[in-house]
Design an enzyme around this catalytic site. Structure first.
Site, PDB file in Angstrom:
ATOM      1  N   GLU A   1      -3.434  16.250  -5.318  1.00 48.38           N
ATOM      2  CA  GLU A   1      -2.181  16.270  -4.573  1.00 48.38           C
ATOM      3  C   GLU A   1      -2.333  17.115  -3.316  1.00 48.38           C
ATOM      4  O   GLU A   1      -3.046  18.116  -3.302  1.00 48.38           O
ATOM      5  CB  GLU A   1      -1.062  16.846  -5.460  1.00 48.38           C
ATOM      6  CG  GLU A   1       0.322  16.633  -4.912  1.00 48.38           C
ATOM      7  CD  GLU A   1       1.384  17.030  -5.934  1.00 48.38           C
ATOM      8  OE1 GLU A   1       2.437  16.378  -5.962  1.00 48.38           O
ATOM      9  OE2 GLU A   1       1.160  17.984  -6.696  1.00 48.38           O
TER      10      GLU A   1
ATOM     11  N   SER B   1       0.844  -1.198   0.000  1.00 47.81           N
ATOM     12  CA  SER B   1       0.000   0.000   0.000  1.00 47.81           C
ATOM     13  C   SER B   1       0.880   1.250   0.000  1.00 47.81           C
ATOM     14  O   SER B   1       2.081   1.175  -0.250  1.00 47.81           O
ATOM     15  CB  SER B   1      -0.942  -0.024   1.211  1.00 47.81           C
ATOM     16  OG  SER B   1      -1.903   1.001   1.120  1.00 47.81           O
TER      17      SER B   1
ATOM     18  N   VAL C   1       8.804   6.143  -2.970  1.00 45.22           N
ATOM     19  CA  VAL C   1       9.969   5.302  -3.232  1.00 45.22           C
ATOM     20  C   VAL C   1      10.889   6.023  -4.203  1.00 45.22           C
ATOM     21  O   VAL C   1      10.519   6.313  -5.339  1.00 45.22           O
ATOM     22  CB  VAL C   1       9.545   3.946  -3.818  1.00 45.22           C
ATOM     23  CG1 VAL C   1      10.765   3.083  -4.089  1.00 45.22           C
ATOM     24  CG2 VAL C   1       8.607   3.242  -2.856  1.00 45.22           C
TER      25      VAL C   1
ATOM     26  N   LYS D   1      -0.361   7.490   0.692  1.00 45.56           N
ATOM     27  CA  LYS D   1      -1.457   8.277   0.126  1.00 45.56           C
ATOM     28  C   LYS D   1      -2.821   7.687   0.459  1.00 45.56           C
ATOM     29  O   LYS D   1      -3.859   8.291   0.184  1.00 45.56           O
ATOM     30  CB  LYS D   1      -1.268   8.403  -1.390  1.00 45.56           C
ATOM     31  CG  LYS D   1      -0.045   9.249  -1.754  1.00 45.56           C
ATOM     32  CD  LYS D   1       0.195   9.280  -3.234  1.00 45.56           C
ATOM     33  CE  LYS D   1       1.399  10.157  -3.551  1.00 45.56           C
ATOM     34  NZ  LYS D   1       2.648   9.676  -2.918  1.00 45.56           N
TER      35      LYS D   1
END
Length: 647
Positions: free
Chosen positions: A550, A407, A449, A410
């Site tokens: 965002e 997961s 990441v 976010k």
């Protein structure tokens, strides 16, 4: 003349070397007798000439036998010098023996003097030629400083001297006691005085060559190098050198771990190995950033078989080819099965799992690019929510032992469809964990990441190389970061720890401000930021505004009471979840809305479910918005134009 000599065929160069050695050996014998007999012009007798001639011919034969003439003079190393020492020692011994056998008077000190002179003359001619050949090339190389005066640093300096691009001029040490010492003929200076010495030696580039267990705080080191505005690069890791994947002089940009500035999470190798060894494992999304790294690490734990499940043909081809090579080189003996397929196809998933007797599933397949999912709402929900549901149901039916969902942060109080769909996927798994007990479901949640597809680091690097500007959405935007190997290790660790329905979260330390990361990359690539105060700077940072869905700050926990686990850097979130009946109702509502292609109802369903979804704008699906426009009157269309995404 030197160029003419260098362009001669190899055999001609060897003949010249032999002739040169014969001459200097005769001179060495004559000089040894002259020094011993204290005569300015010693005239050898016929017998002395005979002894000298036989000694020289014998010595040349020894040199040939030892391979001295196969050594390339411009790359002359310690082994060639040792060969000369052995040859000269044999030559001195031959001079003693010949003098005795032929009854020629040879004073006892002459062979010693001769041996010393012969070594100086033979090695000196070679070192002199090497200096003449290499010196012009060294001047044309870029001067560099090497941070790290250990074995890695010395190996790098030696390799760079043989190369054509860089010339080491300075070692930098973190140990102030080593300041003003010499290593490998290069001065060593303390990191505290680096600025002064970089200017003195005209250093144009800094190379990091830290030993594996040097104990150097890389974050602190980079903070001291950043203000210098000189390009900072690094050399391959020890593991890459040992595996043959890289050479010591393969200079590269700073690793993502360096930019991250914190110690990576280390898994409990024994626990992970016990959960994977001799198991049949499947990875969905095996060709993606996380999925491919999961496959690499799983492979080295020697499962019985590894199924690579991927919808992209090219991505599957790439990862299969790489894993085959690792499997062969390291003799792991793992069965690899590359399979094309999508997680939204329930029967395909079940067939694959049943055929290969899958025991553990790592579910990495997902759409994760926030703006793209905002513009493709139905596909995002189908892949992220229903893909997880179908794959999990197939796992239950087949009797899979463990199922781990990857997961994202976010999913915590999401403001976009991607985050809401991943939170819904978490709730689906938790509901399934409550409904049955045969398959252990676990969820691993982590931040951005670095180095993955869509990561800001390669994007910023490309923008810097193109001359800028660097695009950042907002000056205050903050994100948590981790590396791909680190994320994959956490997933494997959590997969071995789960008991059913848990959400594991990594203690990721302090979040990183994206604008600060951009500035650090500019400075560490040897450039300066262009601002109103510094209009002559190299790279400008431009703020483009937040994208659809965002938000400024990402979070990892919904509740404020995480629990510890057996791993010191992994927490377990205690969060509200839905019963399976509630989950099933939401899935049915999403199914009906998706079949009707009703994006607004899909978004509303996600918002009313306990996902914490709070959209910060209207529906942005490109097809939905254009369909709505076609159905509106000109006045109504004009009213919503400002809400549509701009291409």
């Amino acid at each position: 003349m030197l160029i003419t000599f260098l362009n001669l065929p190899r055999v001609h160069k060897r003949l010249i070397s032999v002739a040169s050695d014969m001459i200097v050996l005769f001179v060495a014998i004559w000089a040894a007798f002259s020094l011993r007999l204290e005569q300015d012009l010693w005239i050898p007798t016929r017998e002395h000439i005979l002894v000298a001639a036989i000694t020289v011919v014998f010595t040349i034969g020894v040199f040939i036998r030892l391979g001295l003439y196969r050594a390339v003079i411009r790359f002359l190393g310690d082994k060639a010098l040792m060969t000369i020492i052995y040859g000269v020692a044999a030559s001195s011994l031959a001079l003693i023996v010949l003098g005795y056998m032929l009854q020629v008077p040879v004073p006892r000190s002459v062979p010693i003097i001769y041996g010393a002179l012969a070594f100086l003359f033979v090695s000196g001619t070679r070192l002199g030629i090497r200096m003449l050949v290499n010196h012009p090339n060294q001047r044309n190389k870029e001067p560099v400083a090497i941070v790290g005066a250990g074995e890695t640093g010395m190996a790098l300096a030696s390799a760079l001297r043989q190369g054509t691009e860089y010339r080491p001029v300075l070692f930098v040490t973190m140990d102030r006691a080593n300041h003003k010492t010499m290593i490998d003929d290069l001065p060593v200076v303390s990191i505290d005085l680096i600025s002064k010495h970089l200017a003195r030696y005209n250093v144009r580039r800094i190379l990091l060559a830290l030993d594996l267990y040097s104990g150097v705080d890389r974050k602190q080191l980079l903070s001291r190098l950043e203000p210098l505005e000189i390009p900072v690069q690094t050399v391959p890791s020890v593991s890459e050198l040992l595996s043959g994947q890289a050479r010591i002089n393969d200079i590269r940009d700073l690793e993502i771990e360096d930019l991250l500035g914190r110690d990576p999470v280390r898994p409990d190798a024994a626990v992970v190995a016990a959960s994977l060894f001799d198991k049949s494992v499947m990875v969905s999304g095996a060709g993606g950033s996380i999925g491919s790294e999961l496959c690499r690490q799983i492979l080295r734990h020697k499962p019985r078989s590894l199924v690579l499940f991927e919808r992209s043909e090219y991505s599957l081809y790439k990862i299969e080819r790489e894993l085959k090579r690792i499997n062969e080189v390291e003799s792991l003996g793992v069965e690899l099965h590359p399979l094309l397929g999508s997680v939204v196809h329930r029967r395909r998933c079940e067939s694959v799992m049943r055929t290969f007797g899958i025991q553990t599933v790592y579910h990495a397949a997902a759409y994760k690019h926030v703006p793209l999912v905002e513009h493709n709402v139905i596909e995002g929900v189908q892949n992220n929510v229903f893909g997880t549901y179908h794959l999990a149901e197939a796992a239950i039916d087949v009797g899979v032992e463990r199922f781990v969902l990857i997961s994202t942060d976010k999913a915590v109080r999401p403001t976009n469809v991607m985050g809401a769909s991943k939170r819904m996927a978490e709730l689906v798994l938790q509901g399934l964990a409550e409904r049955q007990a045969s398959t252990v479901f676990s969820i691993v949640r982590f931040g951005n990441v670095l180095g993955s597809s869509g990561s800001v680091v390669p994007l910023f690097r490309d923008q810097i190389r193109d001359g800028g500007p660097i695009t950042v959405t907002h000056p205050e935007i903050i994100r948590y970061f981790m590396t791909i190997p680190e994320a994959s290790q956490l997933v494997l660790q959590a997969g071995s720890m789960g008991a059913g329905g848990e959400v594991f979260v990594l203690d990721m330390g302090e979040p990183v401000k994206i604008a600060d990361l951009a500035r650090k990359m500019i400075h560490l690539m040897g450039l300066s930021e262009k601002t109103e105060e510094a209009p002559d700077g190299d790279i400008e940072i431009v703020y483009t505004g937040l994208r659809p869905g965002e938000k400024l700050f990402e979070e990892l926990l919904i509740s404020d009471n995480p629990q510890g686990t057996a791993h010191p850097r992994i927490m377990m979130a205690k969060e509200a979840f839905m019963s399976w009946k509630e989950v099933e109702k939401v899935l049915n509502d999403l199914t009906r809305a998706s079949h009707a292609f009703d994006c607004k109802t899909v978004v509303d369903t996600l918002r009313h479910a306990p996902t914490g979804f709070a959209p910060n704008g209207d529906v942005e699906d490109l097809v939905w918005c254009n369909q709505i426009q076609d159905r509106l009157s000109p006045i109504e269309r004009k009213a919503v134009v400002h809400q549509l995404p701009q291409s």
